[in-house]
Design a protein around this motif. Structure first.
Motif, mmCIF file in Angstrom:
data_model
loop_
_atom_site.group_PDB
_atom_site.id
_atom_site.type_symbol
_atom_site.label_atom_id
_atom_site.label_comp_id
_atom_site.label_asym_id
_atom_site.label_seq_id
_atom_site.Cartn_x
_atom_site.Cartn_y
_atom_site.Cartn_z
ATOM 1 N N GLY A 1 17.514 19.147 -38.732
ATOM 2 C CA GLY A 1 18.975 19.217 -38.765
ATOM 3 C C GLY A 1 19.607 19.044 -37.401
ATOM 4 N N LEU A 2 18.817 18.614 -36.429
ATOM 5 C CA LEU A 2 19.351 18.505 -35.065
ATOM 6 C C LEU A 2 20.145 17.220 -34.839
ATOM 7 N N VAL A 3 19.849 16.209 -35.636
ATOM 8 C CA VAL A 3 20.629 14.974 -35.523
ATOM 9 C C VAL A 3 20.984 14.478 -36.917
ATOM 10 N N ARG A 4 21.967 13.626 -36.970
ATOM 11 C CA ARG A 4 22.227 12.945 -38.233
ATOM 12 C C ARG A 4 22.360 11.453 -37.981
ATOM 13 N N ARG A 5 22.272 10.723 -39.044
ATOM 14 C CA ARG A 5 22.122 9.285 -38.958
ATOM 15 C C ARG A 5 23.163 8.624 -39.849
ATOM 16 N N GLN A 6 23.816 7.582 -39.313
ATOM 17 C CA GLN A 6 24.687 6.760 -40.151
ATOM 18 C C GLN A 6 24.211 5.323 -40.045
ATOM 19 N N ILE B 1 19.017 3.465 -32.387
ATOM 20 C CA ILE B 1 17.675 3.980 -32.146
ATOM 21 C C ILE B 1 16.989 3.281 -30.982
ATOM 22 N N ARG B 2 17.216 1.978 -30.868
ATOM 23 C CA ARG B 2 16.494 1.276 -29.781
ATOM 24 C C ARG B 2 16.961 1.794 -28.427
ATOM 25 N N THR B 3 18.218 2.241 -28.326
ATOM 26 C CA THR B 3 18.696 2.847 -27.081
ATOM 27 C C THR B 3 18.010 4.187 -26.835
ATOM 28 N N LEU B 4 17.890 4.947 -27.906
ATOM 29 C CA LEU B 4 17.193 6.226 -27.803
ATOM 30 C C LEU B 4 15.754 6.032 -27.357
ATOM 31 N N THR C 1 19.651 12.412 -24.124
ATOM 32 C CA THR C 1 20.366 11.128 -24.200
ATOM 33 C C THR C 1 21.598 11.257 -25.084
ATOM 34 N N LEU C 2 21.448 11.966 -26.174
ATOM 35 C CA LEU C 2 22.548 12.097 -27.126
ATOM 36 C C LEU C 2 23.717 12.920 -26.587
ATOM 37 N N SER C 3 23.485 13.618 -25.477
ATOM 38 C CA SER C 3 24.615 14.325 -24.849
ATOM 39 C C SER C 3 25.715 13.349 -24.483
ATOM 40 N N GLY C 4 25.326 12.107 -24.233
ATOM 41 C CA GLY C 4 26.300 11.095 -23.838
ATOM 42 C C GLY C 4 27.022 10.449 -25.014
ATOM 43 N N GLY C 5 26.638 10.836 -26.236
ATOM 44 C CA GLY C 5 27.295 10.262 -27.406
ATOM 45 C C GLY C 5 26.316 9.576 -28.333
ATOM 46 N N ALA C 6 26.803 9.191 -29.490
ATOM 47 C CA ALA C 6 25.958 8.561 -30.497
ATOM 48 C C ALA C 6 25.435 7.222 -30.004
ATOM 49 N N VAL C 7 24.196 6.924 -30.344
ATOM 50 C CA VAL C 7 23.588 5.655 -29.930
ATOM 51 C C VAL C 7 22.724 5.133 -31.068
#
Lengths: 115, 115
Positions: A60-65, A35-38, A27-33
């Motif tokens: 370390g595979l994802v990061r969060r803002q 969590i509820r979308t994930l 899913t993240l290939s399409g860009g940042a989203v």
DNA sequence: TTAATATATAACCATATGGTTATCAATCGT
DNA sequence: ACGATTGATAACCATATGGTTATATATTAA
């Protein structure tokens, strides 16, 4: 950086070994989203999603803002590249070995037919 | 083939998530060996080694030929290549996303300095 | 200010994982 | 034939993993 390279690979490969987490990365290939979308594609409780995400984060595979009450999740390609490179490095040798064994087995096969 | 692609990836990544098993695969870069050679670098009981090996085998990462009382273990590069390709495929997209987020964050950084 | 939304945490459960020791089975060397 | 060697299996243990429900926290919207 506290943990060493080997431990990092443990975490990355471990994170990738679950289909829910691989699905999230896809899913993240399409860009940042957020969590509820994930979470949407999976029929699983929200806490379960939350923990899968933490596994990805700790590897370390994802990061969060945090952006207000939403958390935006994006992929960190570097961790995955490290895993890919580990495989790719050894694949070179493995493929040689694999081919050598194949050849050996084919020869055996032929011998058996002759005998 | 009974299990599907996703389940296969579960097994392969799961197998790769353990340092003992990665170590065994590294040893196998040098060619097929018997099990006691594979076991040598690890201070761990023989049954533990035996089970690690089974995990690698069930993931399709190695194959086994019985040769008298010894088992010769060789690597099957194809299973690993599948895992590498999964990562490599998505890494293309991830890297784009990653770079986009980097750029965004850098811009934010600059804004903050100006304000 | 109060209700709804987004997410995390706690407590719990079942199963998986990674190790151990003890034992079994097959093959080899003498 | 028999002891040594190679390896698998069984039974067990502790910890990890992946799920649940209930609840807490922070932010936004009405």
């Amino acid at each position: 950086m506290v943990i060493n390279r080997a431990a990092q690979l443990d975490l990355v490969f471990g994170a990738l070994s679950d289909p829910t987490r691989r699905g999230m990365l896809e899913t993240l290939s399409g860009g940042a989203v957020n969590i509820r979308t994930l979470a949407a594609p999976f029929k699983m409780s929200q806490p379960a999603i939350s923990r899968h995400l933490r596994v990805l984060e700790e590897a370390g595979l994802v990061r969060r803002q945090k952006r207000g009450r939403e958390h935006h999740i994006s992929v960190n390609s570097q961790a995955a590249e490290q895993a890919r490179d580990w495989i790719a490095h050894y694949t070179r040798f493995w493929k040689q070995q694999f081919d050598a064994v194949e050849e050996y087995l084919n020869k055996q096969e032929q011998k058996n037919h002759v005998e």
